[in-house]
Design a protein around this motif. Structure first.
Motif, PDB file in Angstrom:
ATOM      1  N   GLY A 118      34.999 -45.691   0.822  1.00 39.23           N
ATOM      2  CA  GLY A 118      33.586 -45.880   1.135  1.00 39.23           C
ATOM      3  C   GLY A 118      32.640 -45.413   0.053  1.00 39.23           C
ATOM      4  O   GLY A 118      31.499 -45.852  -0.026  1.00 39.23           O
ATOM      5  N   GLY A 119      33.073 -44.487  -0.796  1.00 39.70           N
ATOM      6  CA  GLY A 119      32.234 -44.009  -1.879  1.00 39.70           C
ATOM      7  C   GLY A 119      31.131 -43.061  -1.456  1.00 39.70           C
ATOM      8  O   GLY A 119      30.115 -42.950  -2.134  1.00 39.70           O
ATOM      9  N   HIS A 120      31.329 -42.334  -0.352  1.00 38.14           N
ATOM     10  CA  HIS A 120      30.282 -41.459   0.170  1.00 38.14           C
ATOM     11  C   HIS A 120      30.437 -40.002  -0.253  1.00 38.14           C
ATOM     12  O   HIS A 120      29.767 -39.146   0.317  1.00 38.14           O
ATOM     13  CB  HIS A 120      30.254 -41.521   1.697  1.00 38.14           C
ATOM     14  N   SER A 121      31.284 -39.687  -1.208  1.00 37.95           N
ATOM     15  CA  SER A 121      31.441 -38.291  -1.621  1.00 37.95           C
ATOM     16  C   SER A 121      30.088 -37.674  -1.935  1.00 37.95           C
ATOM     17  O   SER A 121      29.343 -38.167  -2.780  1.00 37.95           O
ATOM     18  CB  SER A 121      32.336 -38.198  -2.852  1.00 37.95           C
ATOM     19  N   TYR A 122      29.749 -36.583  -1.257  1.00 39.82           N
ATOM     20  CA  TYR A 122      28.446 -35.957  -1.432  1.00 39.82           C
ATOM     21  C   TYR A 122      28.260 -35.404  -2.841  1.00 39.82           C
ATOM     22  O   TYR A 122      27.137 -35.179  -3.276  1.00 39.82           O
ATOM     23  CB  TYR A 122      28.259 -34.841  -0.401  1.00 39.82           C
ATOM     24  N   ALA A 123      29.345 -35.145  -3.552  1.00 43.09           N
ATOM     25  CA  ALA A 123      29.251 -34.657  -4.925  1.00 43.09           C
ATOM     26  C   ALA A 123      29.589 -35.746  -5.933  1.00 43.09           C
ATOM     27  O   ALA A 123      29.667 -35.466  -7.136  1.00 43.09           O
ATOM     28  CB  ALA A 123      30.175 -33.461  -5.112  1.00 43.09           C
ATOM     29  N   GLY A 124      29.816 -36.956  -5.468  1.00 44.55           N
ATOM     30  CA  GLY A 124      30.143 -38.058  -6.371  1.00 44.55           C
ATOM     31  C   GLY A 124      31.530 -37.959  -6.973  1.00 44.55           C
ATOM     32  O   GLY A 124      31.832 -38.601  -7.984  1.00 44.55           O
ATOM     33  N   TYR A 125      32.424 -37.194  -6.337  1.00 45.82           N
ATOM     34  CA  TYR A 125      33.751 -36.994  -6.914  1.00 45.82           C
ATOM     35  C   TYR A 125      34.593 -38.270  -6.950  1.00 45.82           C
ATOM     36  O   TYR A 125      35.558 -38.348  -7.714  1.00 45.82           O
ATOM     37  CB  TYR A 125      34.500 -35.909  -6.143  1.00 45.82           C
ATOM     38  N   SER A 126      34.264 -39.264  -6.149  1.00 41.77           N
ATOM     39  CA  SER A 126      35.046 -40.507  -6.175  1.00 41.77           C
ATOM     40  C   SER A 126      34.649 -41.420  -7.325  1.00 41.77           C
ATOM     41  O   SER A 126      35.209 -42.503  -7.468  1.00 41.77           O
ATOM     42  CB  SER A 126      34.912 -41.241  -4.830  1.00 41.77           C
ATOM     43  N   THR A 127      33.694 -40.979  -8.169  1.00 39.54           N
ATOM     44  CA  THR A 127      33.327 -41.731  -9.371  1.00 39.54           C
ATOM     45  C   THR A 127      33.333 -40.767 -10.553  1.00 39.54           C
ATOM     46  O   THR A 127      32.280 -40.314 -11.013  1.00 39.54           O
ATOM     47  CB  THR A 127      31.937 -42.381  -9.210  1.00 39.54           C
ATOM     48  N   PRO A 128      34.504 -40.412 -11.064  1.00 36.83           N
ATOM     49  CA  PRO A 128      34.580 -39.409 -12.123  1.00 36.83           C
ATOM     50  C   PRO A 128      34.222 -39.983 -13.493  1.00 36.83           C
ATOM     51  O   PRO A 128      34.665 -41.073 -13.866  1.00 36.83           O
ATOM     52  CB  PRO A 128      36.043 -38.968 -12.084  1.00 36.83           C
ATOM     53  N   ASP A 129      33.416 -39.248 -14.249  1.00 36.67           N
ATOM     54  CA  ASP A 129      33.135 -39.632 -15.630  1.00 36.67           C
ATOM     55  C   ASP A 129      34.431 -39.706 -16.425  1.00 36.67           C
ATOM     56  O   ASP A 129      35.284 -38.816 -16.328  1.00 36.67           O
ATOM     57  CB  ASP A 129      32.203 -38.599 -16.282  1.00 36.67           C
ATOM     58  N   ALA A 130      34.589 -40.787 -17.195  1.00 35.27           N
ATOM     59  CA  ALA A 130      35.738 -40.963 -18.085  1.00 35.27           C
ATOM     60  C   ALA A 130      37.070 -40.950 -17.340  1.00 35.27           C
ATOM     61  O   ALA A 130      38.124 -40.704 -17.932  1.00 35.27           O
ATOM     62  CB  ALA A 130      35.749 -39.909 -19.187  1.00 35.27           C
ATOM     63  N   GLY A 131      37.024 -41.219 -16.031  1.00 34.30           N
ATOM     64  CA  GLY A 131      38.240 -41.208 -15.232  1.00 34.30           C
ATOM     65  C   GLY A 131      38.605 -42.586 -14.710  1.00 34.30           C
ATOM     66  O   GLY A 131      37.926 -43.589 -14.980  1.00 34.30           O
ATOM     67  N   LEU A 132      39.680 -42.638 -13.954  1.00 34.29           N
ATOM     68  CA  LEU A 132      40.177 -43.862 -13.341  1.00 34.29           C
ATOM     69  C   LEU A 132      39.851 -43.832 -11.853  1.00 34.29           C
ATOM     70  O   LEU A 132      40.313 -42.949 -11.126  1.00 34.29           O
ATOM     71  CB  LEU A 132      41.689 -43.979 -13.552  1.00 34.29           C
ATOM     72  N   VAL A 133      39.054 -44.795 -11.400  1.00 32.16           N
ATOM     73  CA  VAL A 133      38.729 -44.927  -9.987  1.00 32.16           C
ATOM     74  C   VAL A 133      39.743 -45.849  -9.334  1.00 32.16           C
ATOM     75  O   VAL A 133      39.915 -46.996  -9.757  1.00 32.16           O
ATOM     76  CB  VAL A 133      37.308 -45.494  -9.785  1.00 32.16           C
ATOM     77  N   VAL A 134      40.421 -45.351  -8.318  1.00 36.48           N
ATOM     78  CA  VAL A 134      41.374 -46.159  -7.553  1.00 36.48           C
ATOM     79  C   VAL A 134      40.629 -46.671  -6.327  1.00 36.48           C
ATOM     80  O   VAL A 134      40.495 -45.977  -5.315  1.00 36.48           O
ATOM     81  CB  VAL A 134      42.606 -45.323  -7.149  1.00 36.48           C
ATOM     82  N   ASP A 135      40.097 -47.877  -6.432  1.00 31.20           N
ATOM     83  CA  ASP A 135      39.287 -48.468  -5.371  1.00 31.20           C
ATOM     84  C   ASP A 135      40.215 -49.091  -4.339  1.00 31.20           C
ATOM     85  O   ASP A 135      40.947 -50.039  -4.627  1.00 31.20           O
ATOM     86  CB  ASP A 135      38.358 -49.528  -5.966  1.00 31.20           C
ATOM     87  N   LEU A 136      40.160 -48.563  -3.110  1.00 27.70           N
ATOM     88  CA  LEU A 136      41.113 -48.958  -2.068  1.00 27.70           C
ATOM     89  C   LEU A 136      40.546 -49.966  -1.074  1.00 27.70           C
ATOM     90  O   LEU A 136      41.179 -50.249  -0.065  1.00 27.70           O
ATOM     91  CB  LEU A 136      41.575 -47.711  -1.318  1.00 27.70           C
ATOM     92  N   ARG A 137      39.381 -50.515  -1.372  1.00 27.35           N
ATOM     93  CA  ARG A 137      38.778 -51.387  -0.381  1.00 27.35           C
ATOM     94  C   ARG A 137      39.542 -52.694  -0.188  1.00 27.35           C
ATOM     95  O   ARG A 137      39.300 -53.409   0.780  1.00 27.35           O
ATOM     96  CB  ARG A 137      37.303 -51.628  -0.746  1.00 27.35           C
ATOM     97  N   GLY A 138      40.481 -52.983  -1.064  1.00 27.32           N
ATOM     98  CA  GLY A 138      41.365 -54.126  -0.836  1.00 27.32           C
ATOM     99  C   GLY A 138      42.475 -53.833   0.148  1.00 27.32           C
ATOM    100  O   GLY A 138      43.203 -54.747   0.560  1.00 27.32           O
ATOM    101  N   LEU A 139      42.622 -52.577   0.535  1.00 28.91           N
ATOM    102  CA  LEU A 139      43.630 -52.166   1.527  1.00 28.91           C
ATOM    103  C   LEU A 139      42.874 -51.761   2.786  1.00 28.91           C
ATOM    104  O   LEU A 139      42.692 -50.587   3.080  1.00 28.91           O
ATOM    105  CB  LEU A 139      44.458 -50.995   0.999  1.00 28.91           C
ATOM    106  N   ALA A 140      42.416 -52.741   3.532  1.00 23.96           N
ATOM    107  CA  ALA A 140      41.466 -52.469   4.620  1.00 23.96           C
ATOM    108  C   ALA A 140      41.871 -53.099   5.948  1.00 23.96           C
ATOM    109  O   ALA A 140      41.049 -53.203   6.853  1.00 23.96           O
ATOM    110  CB  ALA A 140      40.075 -52.964   4.220  1.00 23.96           C
ATOM    111  N   GLY A 141      43.115 -53.485   6.094  1.00 19.58           N
ATOM    112  CA  GLY A 141      43.538 -54.113   7.340  1.00 19.58           C
ATOM    113  C   GLY A 141      43.574 -53.133   8.505  1.00 19.58           C
ATOM    114  O   GLY A 141      43.756 -51.925   8.322  1.00 19.58           O
ATOM    115  N   VAL A 142      43.397 -53.660   9.702  1.00 21.76           N
ATOM    116  CA  VAL A 142      43.503 -52.871  10.938  1.00 21.76           C
ATOM    117  C   VAL A 142      44.405 -53.631  11.895  1.00 21.76           C
ATOM    118  O   VAL A 142      44.087 -54.750  12.309  1.00 21.76           O
ATOM    119  CB  VAL A 142      42.137 -52.631  11.597  1.00 21.76           C
TER     120      VAL A 142
END
Length: 520
Positions: free
Chosen positions: A132-156
């Motif tokens: 969801g990307g709601h980290s209050y400190a923005g930790y899910s978007t690290p500078d110079a890092g690799l973001v593993v975006d999981l929104r393609g794994l969203a089945g229920v």
């Protein structure tokens, strides 16, 4: 009406609720529950004694091979300068838009996640999972890092036995819709765009918490990619220390959860309610509310939202598992105890899905519209804010002291969400979530506006946070993670901290998932 976190926190007007037949303004739990833990919604905490401890990779570092990683992914890998990169790196809070990750991997399968973790381990590039990307400190978007975006794994998938297998990238509104179609429910947060993973890994406080427990209490199994890039199935009988840590230990620590299996309950009809009180009555209402919710039945979840001003104002809202008639005596008792007449009062019985739409601020919108702007027909707008938390273990002896803290501030809310009930019947060490005996969680939320810039909003938030801490102690809720919170590790994990750190050292010995407030 444009739906933002602020309109949800402060309550939507009658017009926004009319499609559901609700005659009044809602008192909403807000997007506070949906906050991602440290490192993003699906990054997880490891276990103390894994069946096969991850091998050390510390000596085999090399520069990242982005072209090679791109070739191993079924999904996209976006680098700075690529079309779509700026949109792909965005998280919920615009204050973090300046972050520049080295790459964003839009994962479509577990093997994609494994490839990302292997690359991060081999190169020591920072890595963070995000749904969801709601980290209050923005930790899910690290500078110079690799973001593993999981929104393609969203089945229920809801199984015949009532369990639900939920992909780590699923947003809460989609989880609620799928469960409702099957006649089932899951206690979880109110913000529709929050990823289920971050919510669960930090505990999961929501409007059905007192009746059914935390979201993490419903977890029976999880699929996790750990620091050695292996995919593990964890449960109470398979790698139980890791399973223990995933239930409240916060995200971002020792792996990437790719799916969750939850117990669910039959979906009940619910009564939503709101009482707005006149300015100047906050101390009386808060004093009555904290005693009232401590004695409430499990079926009654409630919050008290205090809005800054001169004088401050407040409203009490919530959710009742039962009819409007059965709820009415409870509301009458609160009004009598407060000794002040609400300026507005309403209650309305709704289906499970419509109640979740109400709390999400989406009563007049389709489920598709109840997604972030830019996602298909999504209409939810981002909002800049600064926030932190506290935990209320006992009723405040002098509610006027809290009123004094918020008096004179602008665009700042203190939100108290009741705990107790089913939450308190789980031991503090039975899961990693330590606040089992607490009366309420508390969020301090300051909006950033054109008139109130980030520094001023953050300063106001910290002033109220520290004043509240002096009144009630230093505990906090990891899903409202605050990089400036004093002694944050003890605040979030309490007596479970040492065990969590042992789990971390076992599953991530080379600190692949290390970040500023991580446990590795």
């Amino acid at each position: 009406m444009v739906v933002t976190r602020r309109t949800v926190l402060r309550g939507l007007g009658a017009g926004a609720l009319g499609v559901l037949g609700v005659a009044g303004a809602g008192t909403l739990a807000g997007c506070s529950d949906r906050a991602q833990p440290p490192g993003g919604p699906t990054a997880t905490t490891g276990g103390a004694t894994p069946a096969t401890p991850p091998a050390s990779t510390a000596a085999s570092t090399r520069p990242p091979d982005w072209a090679g990683l791109r070739g191993r992914l079924a999904g996209e890998l976006l680098l700075p300068g690529d079309r779509g990169y700026d949109a792909a790196k965005r998280c919920y809070n615009p204050l973090f838009d300046q972050r520049r990750p080295a790459a964003v991997a839009r994962c479509q399968r577990v093997a994609d996640v494994q490839a990302c973790v292997a690359e991060a381990a081999a190169t020591r590039v920072p890595i963070a999972a995000r749904s969801g990307g709601h980290s209050y400190a923005g930790y899910s978007t690290p500078d110079a890092g690799l973001v593993v975006d999981l929104r393609g794994l969203a089945g229920v998938e809801v199984r015949a036995d009532g369990t639900a297998v939920v992909g780590a990238g699923a947003r809460l509104i989609d989880v609620y819709q799928a469960l409702a179609k099957a006649g089932r429910c899951l206690p979880a947060g109110s913000c529709p765009s929050v990823g289920v993973a971050g919510l669960t890994l930090g505990g999961g406080i929501g409007v059905l918490t007192r009746k059914y427990g935390l979201t993490c209490d419903q977890l029976t199994e999880a699929e996790v990619v750990t620091a050695d890039a292996s995919a593990r199935t964890v449960s109470a009988t398979s790698e139980p220390e890791l399973f223990w840590a995933l239930r409240g230990g916060g995200g971002g620590n020792f792996g990437v959860v790719t799916s969750f299996t939850f117990r669910t309950a039959p979906a009940p009809d619910l009564t939503v309610f709101s009482l707005r009180f006149p300015a100047g009555s906050v101390a009386q209402v808060l004093g009555a509310w904290q005693d009232w919710c401590a004695e409430a039945p499990d079926e009654l979840w409630t919050n008290c939202v205090i809005t800054s001003g001169s004088p401050p104002t407040c409203r009490v809202g919530g959710c009742f598992v039962g009819s409007t008639g059965a709820l009415a005596p409870h509301l009458d008792a609160l009004v009598r105890a407060a000794g002040t007449t609400p300026s507005a009062r309403f209650s309305n019985q709704l289906s499970y899905l419509n109640a979740m739409r109400y709390f999400a601020g989406c009563a007049q919108r389709s489920v598709d519209a109840c997604h972030p702007s830019g996602e298909g027909g999504g209409q939810l707008e981002r909002e800049s804010f600064a926030a932190s938390s506290s935990v209320l273990d006992q009723p405040l002896a002098d509610p006027d002291q809290l009123v004094d803290l918020v008096t004179g501030h602008t665009d700042l809310d203190v939100l108290l969400d009741s705990l107790g009930g089913a939450v308190s019947r789980v031991g503090a060490a039975d899961t990693a979530f330590p606040h089992r005996s607490a009366l309420a969680s508390v969020q301090v939320y300051a909006e950033v506006t054109d008139a109130i810039g980030p520094q001023r909003a953050t300063s106001a938030m910290r002033e109220v946070r520290d004043g509240l801490g002096a009144l009630v102690g230093g505990a906090g809720y990891v899903n409202y993670i605050d990089p400036d919170l004093p002694d944050w590790a003890t605040a979030y994990y309490g007596g479970n901290l040492d065990r969590l750190r042992r789990v971390a050292g076992s599953y991530d010995p080379d600190r692949v998932f290390a970040f500023a407030q991580g446990l590795a």
